[in-house]
Design an enzyme around this catalytic site. Structure first.
Site, short mmCIF file in Angstrom:
data_model
loop_
_atom_site.label_atom_id
_atom_site.label_comp_id
_atom_site.label_asym_id
_atom_site.label_seq_id
_atom_site.Cartn_x
_atom_site.Cartn_y
_atom_site.Cartn_z
CB SER A 40 40.98 46.42 50.55
OG SER A 40 42.24 46.36 51.16
NE ARG A 48 42.45 40.11 50.19
CZ ARG A 48 43.70 39.65 50.28
NH1 ARG A 48 43.97 38.35 50.19
NH2 ARG A 48 44.71 40.49 50.46
CD GLU A 100 38.88 42.66 50.03
OE1 GLU A 100 39.89 42.65 49.32
OE2 GLU A 100 38.91 42.84 51.26
#
Ligand code: FAD
Ligand code: NAP
Length: 362
Positions: free
Chosen positions: A244, A170, A340
């Site tokens: 998320s 990520r 995130e």
């Protein structure tokens, strides 16, 4: 790639961004412009009334914490072009403003393999490399050949190979300080004409366990992914969210050994470099947050990793909730969760980089 004919983009002042971010936070851009071609982007940044503050695609991975002084650019550079083809592979160049899921559908309808597991992820093609989007065992980096990005400091168009994008979990160069000056304009994908199904994740593995991989179509895998996701994840059109909210923590084996003694059922996955990936959603659930509401905001009841904003609360409420979750998970498991999505402006990103703390008694 056939970019649209160039005409000066229409600049708007004091534009509400509520409908341009999927958490539906109410932030106002001082200047706002929708760009549909590389030429428009070049013209605009050469004569902008204010410095570039933020590029937006679908707004599905940003938390806008305040009004935005400066220019917000909405990337709508479109186009798809096959630039090379063999019996087994195809190279497709795609404009950064194309919708990601529409691209996935375009590919699976032609039985092109590589991005079917990434179906139904909201947002644009140009944002996909930013956090190296990933789902169900596939990451963007496995299909990305190169990308073009406009350097907003020098005005140059630069080509990045997969290696120079510095992809990680990520993560990419474009999330780092020296990468934020780039606006991605197009991305090249290497897709397979031969089946390469990635079915290692539980529900997918179960569904295809008795089927020979050469009998599987990319479209079928895509549809399975959509079914699984629709059953579990909130649709941002009905329940504002950014997917998320935290990354899955990756920890050293010795820290994990202590955790496993205390929580024998803790889900965990060995990474390629020998570290242990934990499921942040499980940690948040065990800390008691799954399905909880705090005023206008809350934690999704089917996946605790997703924070939701059904009451159209403020960024402050979202971040306060995130902070409480981080504190509780840290207290219980000694794990510091990392946010995130991009928090904008970055100075407010007090949750982002936090070291893994030593394990405390749970
Ligand atoms: P935006 O939110 O508009 O932007 C995100 C960041 O990228 C910002 O920092 C922005 O400035 C920058 N950016 C955007 N476009 C450009 C560009 N052209 N050039 C340079 N910088 C740019 N993510 C996953 O990885 N896997 C998933 O499975 C997944 N599932 C999701 C499910 C839901 C329900 C939701 C709401 C989100 C999910 N996400 C997932 C997160 C998100 O959809 C992805 O990260 C997506 O790639 C973001 O695209 P976007 O166009 O909306 O980006
Ligand atoms: P899940 O199946 O409940 O699994 C929880 C976590 O365990 C996932 O995050 C996944 O990590 C990890 N995991 C599960 N099976 C694994 C395996 N066989 N090998 C390695 N790791 C495994 O997850 P979910 O919430 O329903 O999401 C499914 C997929 O969609 C995941 O890949 C997830 O990343 C992705 N997704 C991402 C977002 C986002 O905004 N980033 C939002 C929704 C879904 P990974 O996350 O590393 O895959």
């Amino acid at each position: 790639m056939s970019f649209e004919a160039s005409h000066p983009p229409a600049l708007e002042r004091s534009k509400s961004l509520r409908r341009y971010n999927t958490l539906q936070l109410d932030a106002t851009a001082e200047y706002f412009v929708e760009v549909t071609s590389l030429q428009q982007l070049q013209q605009l940044l050469g004569a902008s009334p204010a410095p570039l503050a933020l590029v937006l695609g679908g707004g599905s991975n940003v938390v806008l914490t305040s009004d935005i002084p400066g220019l917000v650019v909405l990337n709508r550079i479109l186009g798809k072009q096959v630039v090379a083809e063999s019996d087994t592979h195809l190279e497709l160049v795609v404009g950064a403003g194309e919708n990601w899921d529409e691209l996935v559908r375009y590919c699976v309808e032609r039985d092109l393999w590589g991005i079917e597991n990434l179906g139904l992820i909201p947002g644009t093609v140009g944002a996909a490399p930013i956090q190296n989007i990933g789902a169900y065992g596939v990451e963007l980096e496995s299909v990305l050949l190169w990308l073009d990005a406009f350097n907003t400091e020098t005005g140059e168009l630069c080509r990045f190979s997969r290696a120079t994008c510095r992809f990680g979990y990520r993560h990419s160069l474009f999330k780092e300080a020296d990468g934020r000056k780039f606006i991605i304009t197009q991305v090249a994908f290497g897709l397979s004409k031969e089946p390469i199904p990635q079915l290692s994740y539980g529900e997918l593995a179960q569904k295809y366990e008795n089927i020979d991989s050469k009998d599987i179509k990319a479209l079928s895998v895509y549809q399975s992914i959509c079914d699984i996701r629709r059953a579990k994840l909130p649709d941002p059109l009905h329940t504002p969210n950014v997917g998320s909210f935290f990354k899955n923590p990756i920890i050293e084996p010795h820290l994990f050994a202590d955790l496993l003694r205390q929580y024998p059922s803790i889900p965990h996955y060995l990474t390629a470099d020998g570290a242990i990936k934990l499921a942040a959603g499980w940690l948040i659930d065990k800390a008691g947050w799954k399905g909880k509401r705090v005023g206008a905001v809350g934690v999704h009841d089917r996946q605790a990793l997703v924070l939701i904003n059904p009451g159209l609360g403020s960024a402050r409420e979202v971040l306060d909730l995130a902070q409480k979750i981080v504190a509780d998970v840290e207290r219980q498991f000694g794990i510091a969760l990392e946010v995130e999505p991009t928090i904008y402006p970055p100075a407010r990103d007090s949750l982002r980089v936090v070291p893994i703390a030593p394990l405390t008694e749970g």
